[in-house]
Scaffold this active site. Structure first.
Site, short mmCIF file in Angstrom:
data_model
loop_
_atom_site.label_atom_id
_atom_site.label_comp_id
_atom_site.label_asym_id
_atom_site.label_seq_id
_atom_site.Cartn_x
_atom_site.Cartn_y
_atom_site.Cartn_z
N HIS A 84 36.65 36.01 42.87
CA HIS A 84 37.49 35.13 41.80
C HIS A 84 36.32 34.14 41.26
CE1 HIS A 84 38.53 31.41 44.10
NE2 HIS A 84 38.57 32.21 45.26
N ASP A 86 37.38 31.49 39.30
CA ASP A 86 38.21 30.22 39.17
C ASP A 86 37.89 29.50 40.33
OD1 ASP A 86 39.89 31.78 40.41
OD2 ASP A 86 41.51 30.21 40.30
N ASP A 115 33.00 29.03 47.40
CA ASP A 115 34.64 29.58 46.98
C ASP A 115 34.67 29.78 45.72
OD1 ASP A 115 37.06 30.21 46.74
OD2 ASP A 115 38.03 28.39 47.64
N GLU A 149 43.27 32.82 41.03
CA GLU A 149 43.39 32.96 42.28
C GLU A 149 43.89 31.57 43.04
OE1 GLU A 149 42.52 32.83 46.84
OE2 GLU A 149 41.91 31.59 45.21
N GLU A 150 43.02 30.49 42.66
CA GLU A 150 43.57 29.26 43.41
C GLU A 150 44.70 28.73 42.89
OE1 GLU A 150 41.61 28.12 45.56
OE2 GLU A 150 39.62 28.77 45.13
N ASP A 175 37.45 41.19 50.19
CA ASP A 175 37.72 39.99 49.47
C ASP A 175 37.09 38.93 50.18
OD1 ASP A 175 38.19 38.25 47.62
OD2 ASP A 175 40.54 38.32 47.87
N HIS A 429 37.35 23.40 48.96
CA HIS A 429 38.28 22.61 48.33
C HIS A 429 38.21 21.09 48.70
CE1 HIS A 429 41.62 26.16 47.91
NE2 HIS A 429 40.13 26.61 47.79
ZN LIG Z 1 38.53 31.38 47.03
#
Ligand SMILES: [Zn+2]
Length: 455
Positions: A84, A86, A115, A149-150, A175, A429
């Site tokens: 992803h 984003d 990520d 996705e987030e 994934d 994150h």
């Molecule tokens: Zn991710």
């Protein structure tokens, strides 16, 4: 590890840096999304991967999602590689600015390096270099890159719809998720190549109690706040039953030869010693406890907005992560039963744990059990590129876009081919997210080998 040409190395790294510099932060509220950053990202992606864009068919999905089709020699066993574009917002104090793509201490720094722009660029660079070499994959390859996705957005389910419309039944889907994780298990020195074969589901409810409210000078017993508070403590005292799902048993069996001597028999016989192992994991802390059951976390709380006003409505938000084996219906029944009368349970969102994808097993004595061809392909490619790593299936605790693909594919795996320390995994994150330059290039190699090895 391969010896790399300086130019090749700086080329792939430069691409990741260029894409990390674009702040593609997603939001649940579409009005808060910096669409210019996403537009720029797609332009930059095309600049960095010209052959990929020339040779693969592209379908735009949702706002900025991409679905590429690379025609292979056969379409009998199509493969989907996912990532992803984003990222989550920036938080905390960073050693290097989060959208700088700075190179320092042998790493590329920035939000999204792990990520999930590392995977995205890794996949694209693997495809680009294979196209340069004139390679045609043995099977059709689809690249599905989400843009939300987030925030649990629409791009991935819409990509699934598109594949379904075209009659594509993927042989396997890969994934993000697992990694080549070092310091992953106490006492195990070898890094573990963890491949997620299922992921927990997410269900959220709001507990709500209503009353008359009124002036704080004349309180009545058992008001909304008291009822919600009681419900919260009841939930805390009534955890869902714990057990060890089959992929975790297999993970332990594979780790057994690498574990400290006293733990080896316990892990090798995980199947037989399930109850004892479950108790050990429950006692060892919240992370390991989460491996054994559906978790229930009270997150938001609200009552009266003023000190001298009694709340007419009190609410508590509850976020639950469903272990494979538990269903939304069962878990909601447990919550309703536990909170008792006087408190409503409003369901905010619900998704089941993902079905378990097939994986190869060992017999617990170092021998083979059953073999799944697709899983074995991932394992063998891990062993080839990361010879010191122990590949193993596991249950993913976090959610990925991959869960949507279980609707059209039996084999959905979650694995990012990058070496990550514990500290790096915790930076996802959070702050100071970075990927090692060598680790990133190994990841590009891994994707390329995987594509070359498709049967
Ligand atoms: Zn991710």
């Amino acid at each position: 590890m391969t010896l790399r040409e300086g130019a090749e190395q700086s080329r792939a790294v430069g691409k990741l840096q260029a894409l990390v510099r674009l702040p593609t932060v997603s939001h649940r509220d579409p009005d808060l999304v910096d669409t210019a950053a996403f537009d720029a990202f797609l332009v930059e992606l095309e600049t960095q991967f010209p052959l990929l864009h020339r040779h693969l068919d592209l379908t735009r999905v949702h706002t900025h999602g991409l679905l590429f089709h690379w025609r292979g020699a056969s379409d009998a066993r199509p493969v989907v590689l996912m990532a992803h574009l984003d990222v989550v917002p920036v938080e905390g104090e960073w050693q290097h600015p989060p959208f700088s793509g700075a190179i320092a201490d042998g790493s590329i720094w920035g939000r999204g390096t792990l990520d999930d722009k590392g995977c995205l660029v890794g996949i694209c660079e693997a495809v680009e270099t294979l196209l340069e070499a004139g390679h045609t994959p043995a099977q059709d390859v689809w690249l599905s890159f989400g843009c939300d996705e987030e925030v649990f957005g629409h791009a991935a389910p819409l990509a699934v719809d598109e594949l379904r419309r075209r009659g594509v039944r993927p042989w396997f889907v890969l994934d993000e998720g697992g990694a080549i994780a070092s310091e992953a298990f106490p006492g195990v020195g070898a890094p573990i190549g963890v491949i997620g074969v299922t992921e927990k589901g997410i269900t959220s409810v709001e507990l709500r109690a209503e009353g008359r409210g009124g002036h704080a000078s004349t309180p009545a017993r058992n008001g909304p706040v008291a009822r919600v508070a009681r419900a919260v403590t009841r939930l805390e005292k009534a955890p869902l039953p714990a057990s060890l799902p089959a992929p975790t048993i297999e993970l332990f069996r594979r780790l057994a030869p690498h574990a400290p001597l006293p733990l080896r028999p316990l892990m090798a016989n995980a199947e037989r010693l399930r109850p004892a192992l479950t108790r050990v994991l429950l006692a060892a802390g919240p992370e390991t406890a989460a491996m054994t059951r559906t978790t229930v976390a009270v997150t938001t709380l609200s009552g009266s907005p003023a000190l001298n006003v009694i709340a007419a409505t009190a609410k508590a938000g509850v976020n639950m992560r469903l272990m494979v084996g538990d269903t939304v219906e069962e878990v909601l029944a447990h919550v309703r039963r536990t909170v008792g009368r006087g408190v409503e349970v409003d369901v905010v969102e619900s998704s089941e744990a993902s079905p378990v994808s097939p994986y190869s097993t060992t017999d617990g004595r170092g021998g083979h059990g059953s073999v799944d061809e697709a899983f074995a392909l991932l394992e063998d490619t891990i062993t080839e590129v990361f010879p010191d790593a122990v590949p193993a299936p596991y249950v993913m605790m976090a959610a990925t876009d991959a869960r949507h693909f279980t609707a059209i594919c039996e084999r959905v795996y979650r694995f990012a081919p990058f070496r990550m320390t514990k500290q790096q995994r915790e930076s996802i994150h959070s702050y100071d997210e970075h990927i090692g330059v060598e680790a990133f290039l190994d990841g590009v190699d891994w994707y390329r080998r995987l594509l070359e090895r498709l049967p």
